[in-house]
Design a protein around this motif. Structure first.
Motif, PDB file in Angstrom:
ATOM      1  N   ARG A  77     -26.860   3.681 -23.954  1.00 39.88           N
ATOM      2  CA  ARG A  77     -28.276   3.495 -24.211  1.00 39.88           C
ATOM      3  C   ARG A  77     -28.876   2.680 -23.076  1.00 39.88           C
ATOM      4  O   ARG A  77     -28.392   1.589 -22.760  1.00 39.88           O
ATOM      5  CB  ARG A  77     -28.509   2.788 -25.549  1.00 39.88           C
ATOM      6  N   SER A 135     -35.209   2.922 -23.709  1.00 35.14           N
ATOM      7  CA  SER A 135     -35.544   3.784 -24.849  1.00 35.14           C
ATOM      8  C   SER A 135     -34.893   5.155 -24.743  1.00 35.14           C
ATOM      9  O   SER A 135     -35.272   6.066 -25.481  1.00 35.14           O
ATOM     10  CB  SER A 135     -37.063   3.951 -24.933  1.00 35.14           C
ATOM     11  N   LEU A 185     -29.261   8.635 -33.580  1.00 35.34           N
ATOM     12  CA  LEU A 185     -30.720   8.798 -33.549  1.00 35.34           C
ATOM     13  C   LEU A 185     -31.349   8.382 -34.871  1.00 35.34           C
ATOM     14  O   LEU A 185     -32.458   7.835 -34.892  1.00 35.34           O
ATOM     15  CB  LEU A 185     -31.067  10.255 -33.230  1.00 35.34           C
ATOM     16  N   GLU A 186     -30.679   8.629 -35.958  1.00 30.67           N
ATOM     17  CA  GLU A 186     -31.208   8.216 -37.249  1.00 30.67           C
ATOM     18  C   GLU A 186     -31.218   6.700 -37.390  1.00 30.67           C
ATOM     19  O   GLU A 186     -32.092   6.122 -38.037  1.00 30.67           O
ATOM     20  CB  GLU A 186     -30.380   8.845 -38.377  1.00 30.67           C
ATOM     21  N   GLN A 187     -30.254   6.041 -36.739  1.00 34.43           N
ATOM     22  CA  GLN A 187     -30.162   4.595 -36.852  1.00 34.43           C
ATOM     23  C   GLN A 187     -31.162   3.879 -35.948  1.00 34.43           C
ATOM     24  O   GLN A 187     -31.807   2.922 -36.368  1.00 34.43           O
ATOM     25  CB  GLN A 187     -28.737   4.148 -36.510  1.00 34.43           C
ATOM     26  N   GLY A 212     -32.960   5.795 -32.958  1.00 35.83           N
ATOM     27  CA  GLY A 212     -33.918   6.679 -32.326  1.00 35.83           C
ATOM     28  C   GLY A 212     -33.957   6.493 -30.815  1.00 35.83           C
ATOM     29  O   GLY A 212     -33.312   5.598 -30.254  1.00 35.83           O
ATOM     30  N   CYS A 213     -34.717   7.330 -30.125  1.00 38.05           N
ATOM     31  CA  CYS A 213     -34.875   7.230 -28.672  1.00 38.05           C
ATOM     32  C   CYS A 213     -36.060   8.094 -28.257  1.00 38.05           C
ATOM     33  O   CYS A 213     -36.473   8.995 -28.987  1.00 38.05           O
ATOM     34  CB  CYS A 213     -33.599   7.635 -27.931  1.00 38.05           C
ATOM     35  N   ASP A 214     -36.587   7.805 -27.066  1.00 36.70           N
ATOM     36  CA  ASP A 214     -37.694   8.596 -26.532  1.00 36.70           C
ATOM     37  C   ASP A 214     -37.219   9.862 -25.838  1.00 36.70           C
ATOM     38  O   ASP A 214     -37.958  10.849 -25.782  1.00 36.70           O
ATOM     39  CB  ASP A 214     -38.513   7.752 -25.544  1.00 36.70           C
ATOM     40  N   GLY A 267     -33.822  16.929 -31.019  1.00 36.79           N
ATOM     41  CA  GLY A 267     -35.081  16.730 -30.309  1.00 36.79           C
ATOM     42  C   GLY A 267     -34.987  17.148 -28.854  1.00 36.79           C
ATOM     43  O   GLY A 267     -34.168  17.985 -28.472  1.00 36.79           O
TER      44      GLY A 267
END
Length: 268
Positions: free
Chosen positions: A118, A121, A195-197, A199-201, A232
């Motif tokens: 990570r 974002s 992503l559920e925990q 998320g990200c852009d 996404g």
């Protein structure tokens, strides 16, 4: 895999959807009530057909009278008797399943290692060239830091979870399905959970294994954005080794970063 799962795998390979064992099978699941009712109905004798059957003795007498010669007539030629072919017993189900399994070659499971990172974002899924986690002086890791810096992101990406790479196959032994489809479901499941925990852009997919098992595209689908169902938008990038071996691709990388940078700059 226990005996019941192996048995069901054999039946699926032969496209058998409805079956009932002739005897009690060890470790088998209980039979469904509707199949037992069908088996009992087939086992009951047909009383209507039995009532209309002609006794065997009457048939024998009628045949004997018809075959007796009439006095004064030349003997009639007897028809040639043809032997009826005997029915051939069908091979057991287990033997058929084993034969199908031998004739259908099973592809070996894919092998790869992916590091989930990570940076700001953005979430990065990077194929590990050596299969081992990045070290601070690895050329691929140094290049990744340069790319993040050029994209306006922190150049020290953080490892997700316990930092262990996503490795495949999960098991080196056993009969568990570890094919390409199972690998894709596993990798996408890990991404969806992250992503559920948090998320990200934007999600970065770096390397062929990341593209195939997370983006469901081949290696030649680089330099574009993907829309992955349930995940996404994602950037499709070649592997770090390919970028180091082809310096001309860095220009294409820079154009892609400038085109996609507003996605995470505006999000931050």
């Amino acid at each position: 895999m226990n005996a019941e799962l192996r048995r069901r795998a054999y039946l699926d390979a032969m496209q058998v959807t409805c079956w009932l064992p002739r005897s009690l099978l060890p470790f088998a699941a209980p039979s469904r009530p509707e199949l037992l009712a069908l088996d009992q109905a087939l086992a009951e004798p047909d009383t209507a057909a039995a009532a209309t059957d002609v006794p065997v003795a009457s048939i024998a007498v009628a045949v004997d009278v018809a075959e007796r010669p009439v006095p004064g007539e030349p003997p009639r030629p007897q028809p040639e008797r043809v032997a009826r072919p005997q029915p051939v017993a069908a091979p057991p189900v287990a033997e058929v399943a084993e034969a199908v399994a031998r004739e259908t070659p099973k592809a070996p499971p894919p092998r790869f290692a992916l590091q989930l990172l990570r940076a700001g974002s953005c979430l990065l899924l990077v194929e590990l060239p050596t299969g081992e986690p990045f070290q601070s002086r690895d050329p691929g890791y140094v290049l990744l830091k340069d790319i993040l810096r050029a994209g306006g992101l922190p150049d020290r990406p953080q490892q997700v979870g316990d930092g262990e790479p996503i490795r495949w196959p999960l098991l080196h032994r056993g009969s568990l399905d570890q094919g390409a489809e199972a690998a894709r479901d596993y990798v996408q499941g890990v991404l969806m959970a992250e992503l559920e925990q948090m998320g990200c852009d934007c999600l970065w997919l770096v390397g062929g294994a990341a593209l195939r098992f997370a983006g469901e595209v081949e290696d030649d689908a680089c330099w574009r954005e993907l829309d992955i169902d349930g995940i996404g938008r994602a950037l499709a990038l070649p592997g770090l080794e390919a970028l180091m071996e082809e310096p001309a691709s860095k220009a294409e990388l820079w154009r892609m970063l400038k085109r996609s940078m507003p996605r995470w700059v505006m999000g931050s």
